[in-house]
Design a protein around this motif. Structure first.
Motif, PDB file in Angstrom:
ATOM      1  N   ALA A 231       6.504  48.099  41.639  1.00  0.00           N
ATOM      2  CA  ALA A 231       7.625  48.581  42.449  1.00  0.00           C
ATOM      3  C   ALA A 231       7.847  47.695  43.673  1.00  0.00           C
ATOM      4  CB  ALA A 231       7.380  50.021  42.879  1.00  0.00           C
ATOM      5  N   ASP A 232       9.092  47.346  43.922  1.00  0.00           N
ATOM      6  CA  ASP A 232       9.466  46.648  45.149  1.00  0.00           C
ATOM      7  C   ASP A 232       9.671  47.632  46.289  1.00  0.00           C
ATOM      8  OD1 ASP A 232       9.738  43.876  44.232  1.00  0.00           O
ATOM      9  OD2 ASP A 232      11.350  44.665  42.982  1.00  0.00           O
ATOM     10  N   ALA A 233      10.066  48.845  45.953  1.00  0.00           N
ATOM     11  CA  ALA A 233      10.345  49.869  46.963  1.00  0.00           C
ATOM     12  C   ALA A 233      10.245  51.226  46.283  1.00  0.00           C
ATOM     13  CB  ALA A 233      11.732  49.666  47.579  1.00  0.00           C
ATOM     14  N   TRP A 234      10.530  52.262  47.062  1.00  0.00           N
ATOM     15  CA  TRP A 234      10.433  53.636  46.573  1.00  0.00           C
ATOM     16  C   TRP A 234      11.640  54.415  47.074  1.00  0.00           C
ATOM     17  CZ3 TRP A 234       6.209  54.323  43.476  1.00  0.00           C
ATOM     18  CH2 TRP A 234       5.203  53.360  43.582  1.00  0.00           C
ATOM     19  N   THR A 235      11.908  55.501  46.410  1.00  0.00           N
ATOM     20  CA  THR A 235      12.888  56.445  46.915  1.00  0.00           C
ATOM     21  C   THR A 235      12.354  57.848  46.654  1.00  0.00           C
ATOM     22  OG1 THR A 235      15.254  56.997  46.957  1.00  0.00           O
ATOM     23  CG2 THR A 235      14.263  56.640  44.790  1.00  0.00           C
ATOM     24  N   ALA A 236      12.725  58.781  47.498  1.00  0.00           N
ATOM     25  CA  ALA A 236      12.154  60.120  47.412  1.00  0.00           C
ATOM     26  C   ALA A 236      12.697  60.869  46.208  1.00  0.00           C
ATOM     27  CB  ALA A 236      12.435  60.897  48.694  1.00  0.00           C
ATOM     28  N   GLY A 237      11.792  61.450  45.430  1.00  0.00           N
ATOM     29  CA  GLY A 237      12.192  62.328  44.350  1.00  0.00           C
ATOM     30  C   GLY A 237      12.667  63.665  44.901  1.00  0.00           C
ATOM     31  N   LEU A 241      10.645  65.922  49.933  1.00  0.00           N
ATOM     32  CA  LEU A 241      10.883  66.426  51.279  1.00  0.00           C
ATOM     33  C   LEU A 241      10.162  67.749  51.516  1.00  0.00           C
ATOM     34  CD1 LEU A 241      12.360  66.049  53.975  1.00  0.00           C
ATOM     35  CD2 LEU A 241      14.307  67.266  52.997  1.00  0.00           C
ATOM     36  N   GLU A 242      10.312  68.677  50.578  1.00  0.00           N
ATOM     37  CA  GLU A 242       9.653  69.984  50.748  1.00  0.00           C
ATOM     38  C   GLU A 242       8.139  69.830  50.805  1.00  0.00           C
ATOM     39  OE1 GLU A 242      13.691  70.803  49.731  1.00  0.00           O
ATOM     40  OE2 GLU A 242      12.234  69.467  48.812  1.00  0.00           O
ATOM     41  N   ALA A 243       7.609  68.839  50.089  1.00  0.00           N
ATOM     42  CA  ALA A 243       6.158  68.662  50.042  1.00  0.00           C
ATOM     43  C   ALA A 243       5.595  68.104  51.345  1.00  0.00           C
ATOM     44  CB  ALA A 243       5.789  67.741  48.885  1.00  0.00           C
ATOM     45  N   VAL A 244       6.373  67.282  52.066  1.00  0.00           N
ATOM     46  CA  VAL A 244       5.821  66.634  53.255  1.00  0.00           C
ATOM     47  C   VAL A 244       6.173  67.340  54.554  1.00  0.00           C
ATOM     48  CG1 VAL A 244       5.832  64.397  52.103  1.00  0.00           C
ATOM     49  CG2 VAL A 244       7.760  65.019  53.577  1.00  0.00           C
ATOM     50  N   LEU A 245       7.192  68.203  54.560  1.00  0.00           N
ATOM     51  CA  LEU A 245       7.564  68.859  55.816  1.00  0.00           C
ATOM     52  C   LEU A 245       6.413  69.720  56.330  1.00  0.00           C
ATOM     53  CD1 LEU A 245      11.266  69.967  55.261  1.00  0.00           C
ATOM     54  CD2 LEU A 245      10.417  68.141  56.728  1.00  0.00           C
ATOM     55  N   PRO A 246       6.109  69.624  57.632  1.00  0.00           N
ATOM     56  CA  PRO A 246       4.997  70.401  58.198  1.00  0.00           C
ATOM     57  C   PRO A 246       5.232  71.899  58.070  1.00  0.00           C
ATOM     58  CG  PRO A 246       5.733  68.681  59.726  1.00  0.00           C
ATOM     59  CD  PRO A 246       6.771  68.772  58.642  1.00  0.00           C
ATOM     60  N   PRO A 452      21.705  58.256  49.825  1.00  0.00           N
ATOM     61  CA  PRO A 452      22.972  57.521  49.912  1.00  0.00           C
ATOM     62  C   PRO A 452      23.730  57.886  51.181  1.00  0.00           C
ATOM     63  CG  PRO A 452      23.140  59.296  48.320  1.00  0.00           C
ATOM     64  CD  PRO A 452      21.696  59.202  48.697  1.00  0.00           C
ATOM     65  N   GLY A 453      24.689  57.046  51.546  1.00  0.00           N
ATOM     66  CA  GLY A 453      25.493  57.347  52.714  1.00  0.00           C
ATOM     67  C   GLY A 453      26.375  58.572  52.480  1.00  0.00           C
ATOM     68  N   HIS A 454      26.826  59.173  53.570  1.00  0.00           N
ATOM     69  CA  HIS A 454      27.734  60.320  53.480  1.00  0.00           C
ATOM     70  C   HIS A 454      28.804  60.154  54.552  1.00  0.00           C
ATOM     71  CE1 HIS A 454      29.298  64.420  53.523  1.00  0.00           C
ATOM     72  NE2 HIS A 454      28.707  64.592  52.360  1.00  0.00           N
ATOM     73  N   ASP A 482       6.722  58.492  57.333  1.00  0.00           N
ATOM     74  CA  ASP A 482       7.123  59.733  56.666  1.00  0.00           C
ATOM     75  C   ASP A 482       8.156  60.496  57.488  1.00  0.00           C
ATOM     76  OD1 ASP A 482       5.353  59.384  54.467  1.00  0.00           O
ATOM     77  OD2 ASP A 482       3.695  60.087  55.711  1.00  0.00           O
ATOM     78  N   ALA A 483       7.978  60.486  58.810  1.00  0.00           N
ATOM     79  CA  ALA A 483       8.946  61.151  59.673  1.00  0.00           C
ATOM     80  C   ALA A 483      10.310  60.487  59.568  1.00  0.00           C
ATOM     81  CB  ALA A 483       8.451  61.119  61.119  1.00  0.00           C
ATOM     82  N   ALA A 484      10.321  59.154  59.488  1.00  0.00           N
ATOM     83  CA  ALA A 484      11.592  58.439  59.377  1.00  0.00           C
ATOM     84  C   ALA A 484      12.315  58.806  58.092  1.00  0.00           C
ATOM     85  CB  ALA A 484      11.348  56.934  59.451  1.00  0.00           C
ATOM     86  N   LEU A 485      11.601  58.755  56.973  1.00  0.00           N
ATOM     87  CA  LEU A 485      12.229  59.047  55.686  1.00  0.00           C
ATOM     88  C   LEU A 485      12.643  60.510  55.597  1.00  0.00           C
ATOM     89  CD1 LEU A 485      13.044  57.910  52.938  1.00  0.00           C
ATOM     90  CD2 LEU A 485      10.739  58.430  52.096  1.00  0.00           C
ATOM     91  N   ALA A 486      11.798  61.406  56.089  1.00  0.00           N
ATOM     92  CA  ALA A 486      12.141  62.831  56.050  1.00  0.00           C
ATOM     93  C   ALA A 486      13.354  63.121  56.938  1.00  0.00           C
ATOM     94  CB  ALA A 486      10.946  63.673  56.494  1.00  0.00           C
ATOM     95  N   ALA A 487      13.436  62.476  58.099  1.00  0.00           N
ATOM     96  CA  ALA A 487      14.584  62.696  58.986  1.00  0.00           C
ATOM     97  C   ALA A 487      15.877  62.247  58.327  1.00  0.00           C
ATOM     98  CB  ALA A 487      14.367  61.947  60.298  1.00  0.00           C
ATOM     99  N   LEU A 488      15.834  61.128  57.604  1.00  0.00           N
ATOM    100  CA  LEU A 488      17.020  60.672  56.880  1.00  0.00           C
ATOM    101  C   LEU A 488      17.469  61.703  55.857  1.00  0.00           C
ATOM    102  CD1 LEU A 488      16.061  56.933  56.257  1.00  0.00           C
ATOM    103  CD2 LEU A 488      17.924  57.759  57.721  1.00  0.00           C
ATOM    104  N   HIS A 489      16.517  62.270  55.117  1.00  0.00           N
ATOM    105  CA  HIS A 489      16.873  63.231  54.074  1.00  0.00           C
ATOM    106  C   HIS A 489      17.344  64.553  54.667  1.00  0.00           C
ATOM    107  CE1 HIS A 489      15.975  61.313  50.196  1.00  0.00           C
ATOM    108  NE2 HIS A 489      15.147  60.568  50.893  1.00  0.00           N
TER     109      HIS A 489
END
Length: 511
Positions: A231-237, A241-246, A452-454, A482-489
């Motif tokens: 893998a060159d990169a990843w994207t969230a399945g 998000l539900e799994a990592v949120l505190p 994706p953008g919105h 993780d905080a960065a990616l979760a905030a985006l989602h």
């Protein structure tokens, strides 16, 4: 590496996908003919889903010379077997194709000789108008640059058939760069794309989201372990998000839930301070302290009564004075995470104070907006101070200022964020459509592509909400990446759920 990697989807480029494909055949004994057959059948299934209700089952398959074209030949054969009328325009011959493609071509020629529902056509045939489904299997993942003939003419024909016919792309719309998402003029505009084995970076970046339509991934027989290794990169399945949120404990109190100290705002830019601090609360921080100039205190208090305002000495024009440095440092001793930048302004004393705070001995921090401006000509000193715990959140213009290159445009966003994150020993969130997050090499050097953008997010203040959301999550213990990616989602999901017209959404509506 990001948390819960099992819930992240691998994203590959042209070279890494070819290597995974090669190893599946060489090391795992998966026959190439089986990969091609499985890929073609997955696309045939998708074509059946795309066929409009009541339409006659008709398909025009545009098949190139390579293995992508071989997939197209399998699609044609399978759809014909399911009762479709199929036209196949093939660029391949038995002499200039891979063994697997040549074998599928020979099989299709035999079937066509005995059926009036299966027609093989030359590339220069008059195709007229199409209905049903057009299958784009012209080019594979290794092609870039301008379209050449006869592909250019066939692609132009396919693009003229909308909306009467639905276009299904095999792996990538022909012309789309698998690594960058760049698309030359005339690239096929698909209604849907079936990615073979794994997502390609070009489907998520650049022009990819606009040209690929609805994207699905087909499991074709390449072991998941190989795809993840390459893998060159990843994207969230869908469940990441539900799994990592505190999650708060039942006996939590405001300080155990995380304290975020936000060095934000000025007399001119109180709104940025309000949005960022409120977002930190909405993200779940138990206590949020705003270190803001004295003249901004009443506004921040009035618009966000929950925030604890620690008013600080200010300059004559209402920015934080350098004299605020030591009182703010005292506040940082209680911080689980720190935000520096939103609405600070660009006065020299304020910028000098902000630089002195970055990388100090306290919890992880988010540097956004005017905090990034403070680092602009000092960015290469960050690596020694950051400890890998700093999250930088620039948009492209801010990244150009950090690099001192106002003409900089990354050709490869994945490689760019990975290299810069390691150079600065910081997590880098490059905002855009989509945003991309990278951790430094010392933390695994992983890259994640955001949602994706919105269009609703194209409004002032959403960057302040993003920064505040990230610091609120970091205050609760999430790693900066993780905080960065979760905030985006979280921001994306909020924008999607907005019930008004996208152009009418405000940044405060996200909250």
């Amino acid at each position: 590496m990001f948390a819960r990697p099992d819930l992240l989807l691998p994203v590959l480029g042209a070279d890494t996908m070819r290597e995974a494909d090669r190893r599946a055949m060489a090391d795992w004994d998966v026959p190439g003919r089986v990969l091609m057959e499985t890929a073609g059948r997955a696309c045939a299934d998708e074509a059946e889903r795309l066929l409009a209700s009541g339409d006659a089952p008709e398909a025009t398959v545009l098949a190139g010379k390579g293995n992508n074209g071989g997939d197209g030949l399998v699609i044609a054969r399978v759809l014909h077997a399911r009762g479709w009328s199929v036209r196949v325009v093939t660029l391949a011959s038995r002499d200039d194709s891979s063994d697997d493609t040549a074998a599928n071509l020979a099989l299709l020629e035999r079937l066509a000789a005995d059926s009036d529902r299966l027609t093989l056509l030359a590339p220069d045939a008059d195709l007229g108008r199409a209905s049903g489904v057009i299958v784009d299997a012209l080019l594979g993942i290794g092609v870039s640059g301008d379209l050449r003939e006869p592909v250019a003419t066939l692609a132009a024909w396919a693009n003229r058939q909308s909306p009467r016919a639905t276009v299904l792309a095999v792996d990538l719309p022909s012309g789309l760069n698998a690594d960058t998402g760049e698309a030359p003029e005339g690239t096929i505009h698909a209604d849907a794309t079936v990615a073979m084995g794994a997502l390609k970076a070009g489907l998520l970046l650049g022009d990819g989201p606009r040209l690929a339509g609805a994207v699905t991934v087909a499991e074709i027989g390449i072991p998941d372990r190989l795809l993840r290794e390459h893998a060159d990169a990843w994207t969230a399945g869908p469940d990441w998000l539900e799994a990592v949120l505190p999650q708060r404990a039942s006996d939590a109190h405001k300080y155990s839930a995380g304290t975020a100290v936000c060095v934000v705002g000025s007399r001119r830019y109180t709104g940025a301070a309000v949005l960022a601090t409120r977002a930190a609360y909405r993200a779940g921080a138990g206590a949020v302290i705003a270190c803001t100039p004295e003249s901004a205190r009443l506004t921040v208090d009035a618009h966000n009564v929950e925030v604890m305002v620690a008013a600080q000495p200010e300059t004559a024009s209402g920015g934080l004075a350098f004299a605020a440095l030591e009182p703010i440092r005292d506040r940082l001793e209680s911080a689980n995470a720190v935000l520096i930048g939103c609405g600070l302004g660009d006065e020299e004393p304020t910028q000098r104070m902000a630089r002195a705070l970055v990388g100090s001995d306290y919890g992880p921090s988010v540097i956004d907006a005017d905090g990034l401006t403070a680092l602009a000509i000092h960015i290469d000193t960050l690596a020694e101070r950051s400890g890998g715990r700093v999250l930088l959140t620039p948009h492209l213009g801010e990244l150009r200022r950090l690099l001192g290159d106002h003409a900089f445009t990354p050709e490869d966003r994945i490689a760019t964020v990975r290299d810069l994150a390691s150079r600065w020993n910081s997590v880098l969130l490059l905002k855009g459509m989509p945003s991309v997050v990278a951790s430094p090499e010392a933390s695994g050097g992983a890259v994640a592509i955001g949602p994706p953008g919105h269009p609703a997010l194209a409004t002032a203040g959403t960057g302040d909400v993003l920064a505040g959301t990230a610091v609120g999550l970091m205050a609760q213990g999430l790693a900066p990446e993780d905080a960065a990616l979760a905030a985006l989602h979280l921001g994306y999901r909020a924008a999607v759920s907005f019930r008004g017209r996208p152009g009418s959404m405000l940044a405060s509506d996200l909250l």
